[in-house]
Write an enzyme that holds these catalytic residues in place. Sequence first.
Site, PDB file in Angstrom:
ATOM      1  N   ASN A   9       0.874  -1.182   0.000  1.00 22.49           N
ATOM      2  CA  ASN A   9       0.000   0.000   0.000  1.00 22.49           C
ATOM      3  C   ASN A   9       0.909   1.230   0.000  1.00 22.49           C
ATOM      4  O   ASN A   9       1.508   1.558   1.009  1.00 22.49           O
ATOM      5  CB  ASN A   9      -0.890  -0.036   1.248  1.00 22.49           C
ATOM      6  CG  ASN A   9      -1.711   1.233   1.401  1.00 22.49           C
ATOM      7  OD1 ASN A   9      -1.793   2.049   0.482  1.00 22.49           O
ATOM      8  ND2 ASN A   9      -2.310   1.402   2.565  1.00 22.49           N
ATOM      9  N   TRP A  10       0.987   1.867  -1.158  1.00 24.37           N
ATOM     10  CA  TRP A  10       1.923   2.995  -1.282  1.00 24.37           C
ATOM     11  C   TRP A  10       1.409   4.254  -0.600  1.00 24.37           C
ATOM     12  O   TRP A  10       2.135   5.214  -0.450  1.00 24.37           O
ATOM     13  CB  TRP A  10       2.173   3.308  -2.753  1.00 24.37           C
ATOM     14  CG  TRP A  10       2.858   2.231  -3.533  1.00 24.37           C
ATOM     15  CD1 TRP A  10       3.154   0.955  -3.123  1.00 24.37           C
ATOM     16  CD2 TRP A  10       3.352   2.339  -4.874  1.00 24.37           C
ATOM     17  NE1 TRP A  10       3.780   0.270  -4.133  1.00 24.37           N
ATOM     18  CE2 TRP A  10       3.915   1.093  -5.218  1.00 24.37           C
ATOM     19  CE3 TRP A  10       3.359   3.361  -5.821  1.00 24.37           C
ATOM     20  CZ2 TRP A  10       4.488   0.853  -6.458  1.00 24.37           C
ATOM     21  CZ3 TRP A  10       3.929   3.122  -7.063  1.00 24.37           C
ATOM     22  CH2 TRP A  10       4.492   1.884  -7.385  1.00 24.37           C
ATOM     23  N   LYS A  11       0.136   4.286  -0.259  1.00 23.16           N
ATOM     24  CA  LYS A  11      -0.489   5.487   0.317  1.00 23.16           C
ATOM     25  C   LYS A  11      -0.240   6.686  -0.618  1.00 23.16           C
ATOM     26  O   LYS A  11      -0.159   6.484  -1.821  1.00 23.16           O
ATOM     27  CB  LYS A  11       0.024   5.714   1.744  1.00 23.16           C
ATOM     28  CG  LYS A  11      -0.080   4.427   2.588  1.00 23.16           C
ATOM     29  CD  LYS A  11       0.144   4.636   4.041  1.00 23.16           C
ATOM     30  CE  LYS A  11      -0.009   3.297   4.764  1.00 23.16           C
ATOM     31  NZ  LYS A  11       0.131   3.388   6.210  1.00 23.16           N
ATOM     32  N   HIS A  98      -9.246   1.194   5.243  1.00 25.24           N
ATOM     33  CA  HIS A  98      -7.952   1.421   5.893  1.00 25.24           C
ATOM     34  C   HIS A  98      -8.156   2.379   7.059  1.00 25.24           C
ATOM     35  O   HIS A  98      -8.974   3.298   6.984  1.00 25.24           O
ATOM     36  CB  HIS A  98      -6.945   1.988   4.887  1.00 25.24           C
ATOM     37  CG  HIS A  98      -5.552   1.973   5.426  1.00 25.24           C
ATOM     38  ND1 HIS A  98      -5.094   2.927   6.305  1.00 25.24           N
ATOM     39  CD2 HIS A  98      -4.527   1.096   5.245  1.00 25.24           C
ATOM     40  CE1 HIS A  98      -3.843   2.637   6.639  1.00 25.24           C
ATOM     41  NE2 HIS A  98      -3.475   1.532   6.003  1.00 25.24           N
ATOM     42  N   GLU A 100      -6.544   4.826   8.038  1.00 27.41           N
ATOM     43  CA  GLU A 100      -6.362   6.248   7.692  1.00 27.41           C
ATOM     44  C   GLU A 100      -7.626   6.809   7.037  1.00 27.41           C
ATOM     45  O   GLU A 100      -7.948   7.981   7.197  1.00 27.41           O
ATOM     46  CB  GLU A 100      -5.132   6.392   6.781  1.00 27.41           C
ATOM     47  CG  GLU A 100      -3.844   6.201   7.565  1.00 27.41           C
ATOM     48  CD  GLU A 100      -2.697   5.585   6.783  1.00 27.41           C
ATOM     49  OE1 GLU A 100      -2.715   5.610   5.537  1.00 27.41           O
ATOM     50  OE2 GLU A 100      -1.762   5.061   7.437  1.00 27.41           O
ATOM     51  N   GLU A 170      -4.819  -4.634  10.814  1.00 24.54           N
ATOM     52  CA  GLU A 170      -3.792  -3.605  10.966  1.00 24.54           C
ATOM     53  C   GLU A 170      -4.003  -2.852  12.285  1.00 24.54           C
ATOM     54  O   GLU A 170      -4.838  -1.945  12.350  1.00 24.54           O
ATOM     55  CB  GLU A 170      -3.865  -2.608   9.806  1.00 24.54           C
ATOM     56  CG  GLU A 170      -3.616  -3.228   8.453  1.00 24.54           C
ATOM     57  CD  GLU A 170      -3.069  -2.208   7.458  1.00 24.54           C
ATOM     58  OE1 GLU A 170      -2.067  -2.526   6.807  1.00 24.54           O
ATOM     59  OE2 GLU A 170      -3.620  -1.097   7.357  1.00 24.54           O
ATOM     60  N   GLY A 176       3.064   2.720  10.690  1.00 19.54           N
ATOM     61  CA  GLY A 176       3.991   3.824  10.482  1.00 19.54           C
ATOM     62  C   GLY A 176       4.707   4.263  11.749  1.00 19.54           C
ATOM     63  O   GLY A 176       5.346   5.314  11.778  1.00 19.54           O
ATOM     64  N   SER A 216       3.983  -1.747  10.295  1.00 25.71           N
ATOM     65  CA  SER A 216       5.448  -1.808  10.426  1.00 25.71           C
ATOM     66  C   SER A 216       6.004  -3.201  10.134  1.00 25.71           C
ATOM     67  O   SER A 216       6.938  -3.650  10.792  1.00 25.71           O
ATOM     68  CB  SER A 216       5.893  -1.317  11.808  1.00 25.71           C
ATOM     69  OG  SER A 216       5.517   0.035  11.980  1.00 25.71           O
ATOM     70  N   GLY A 237       3.164  -0.991   4.234  1.00 29.51           N
ATOM     71  CA  GLY A 237       3.172   0.441   3.921  1.00 29.51           C
ATOM     72  C   GLY A 237       4.575   0.897   3.556  1.00 29.51           C
ATOM     73  O   GLY A 237       5.052   0.685   2.445  1.00 29.51           O
ATOM     74  N   GLY A 238       5.265   1.489   4.517  1.00 29.50           N
ATOM     75  CA  GLY A 238       6.595   2.082   4.276  1.00 29.50           C
ATOM     76  C   GLY A 238       7.561   1.177   3.518  1.00 29.50           C
ATOM     77  O   GLY A 238       8.213   1.617   2.558  1.00 29.50           O
TER      78      GLY A 238
HETATM   79  P1  13P Z   1       3.431   0.656   7.618  1.00 30.06           P
HETATM   80  O1  13P Z   1       3.952  -0.630   7.052  1.00 30.06           O
HETATM   81  O2  13P Z   1       4.140   1.868   7.067  1.00 30.06           O
HETATM   82  O3  13P Z   1       3.356   0.639   9.108  1.00 30.06           O
HETATM   83  O4  13P Z   1       1.913   0.800   7.089  1.00 30.06           O
HETATM   84  C1  13P Z   1       1.057  -0.270   7.231  1.00 30.06           C
HETATM   85  C2  13P Z   1      -0.183   0.030   6.484  1.00 30.06           C
HETATM   86  O5  13P Z   1      -0.937   0.906   6.867  1.00 30.06           O
HETATM   87  C3  13P Z   1      -0.453  -0.726   5.266  1.00 30.06           C
HETATM   88  O6  13P Z   1      -1.737  -0.481   4.801  1.00 30.06           O
END
Ligand code: 13P
Length: 253
Positions: A9-11, A98, A100, A170, A176, A216, A237-238
């Site tokens: 997930n590149w956000k 998600h 967010e 999640e 993050g 993470s 994510g990251g």
């Molecule tokens: P991180 O891997 O950056 O913690 O993000 C997880 C995430 O929200 C994937 O959707």
Amino acid sequence: MRRKIVAGNWKMNKDFESGIDLIEDIVELLDENPAGEVNVVLAPPYTHLQSAVEMLIDNKDISVSAQNCHHEKGGAYTGEISVEMLNSIGVDAVIIGHSERREYFAETNEQLAKKVNLALEQEMIPIFCCGEVLDERKANKHFEVVEKQIKESLFHLSAEQFDNVVIAYEPVWAIGTGETASPEQAQEIHAFIRTTVEKQYGAEVANDLSILYGGSCKPSNSKELFAKPDVDGGLIGGAALNAQDFVAIIHSF
Ligand code: 13P
């Protein structure tokens, strides 16, 4: 069918050019060292989706997902993207709910249920996210929070429909933050999710469900997490923004 899945997930990261470079790098690394039985999913921003689909059209190992969609079929919703539009350019899946989106855009379980319906109508895979915030975890409420999210957005589906859903657990406190759920914590709640699904749909459907861990997840912890029996992969994510790290996670199964 229960599948091993690693989804990135590149956000809201990567401009167009660097996004295309990232896809090329991932493809190259997986050509050298294939993903094997792992299904790889890339969820870049909307602006990159059509190019991603075109680049990956002959690639059987990598599919393309959107990060969101609107909960109505279409109409006067300025700035929004419908599931039908995503399907029309060949997107295979969509991340729904998600944390967010829940937090910053006040998405409700009811809206998420509508998104899930629209995705399934278009024969796209909903990657449905659930998870608790830190205070809920501290108060030992994580089981009830996750159960409510799943029940209110997914349990109206028939067993046949539910078979096409992927769930991503999640924990919001691990997203993050560099903090990760321990493999034991992940296993505990993944098993709880599977049992909850089993009570509603029976053992076969529950056993076929892929449940991904997100928060993470990185090359240094993915192996331990993925070794747990109810962790079927990750929503990353990251670490999905770096080709080497992402591919290392894929290979940690
Ligand atoms: P991180 O891997 O950056 O913690 O993000 C997880 C995430 O929200 C994937 O959707």
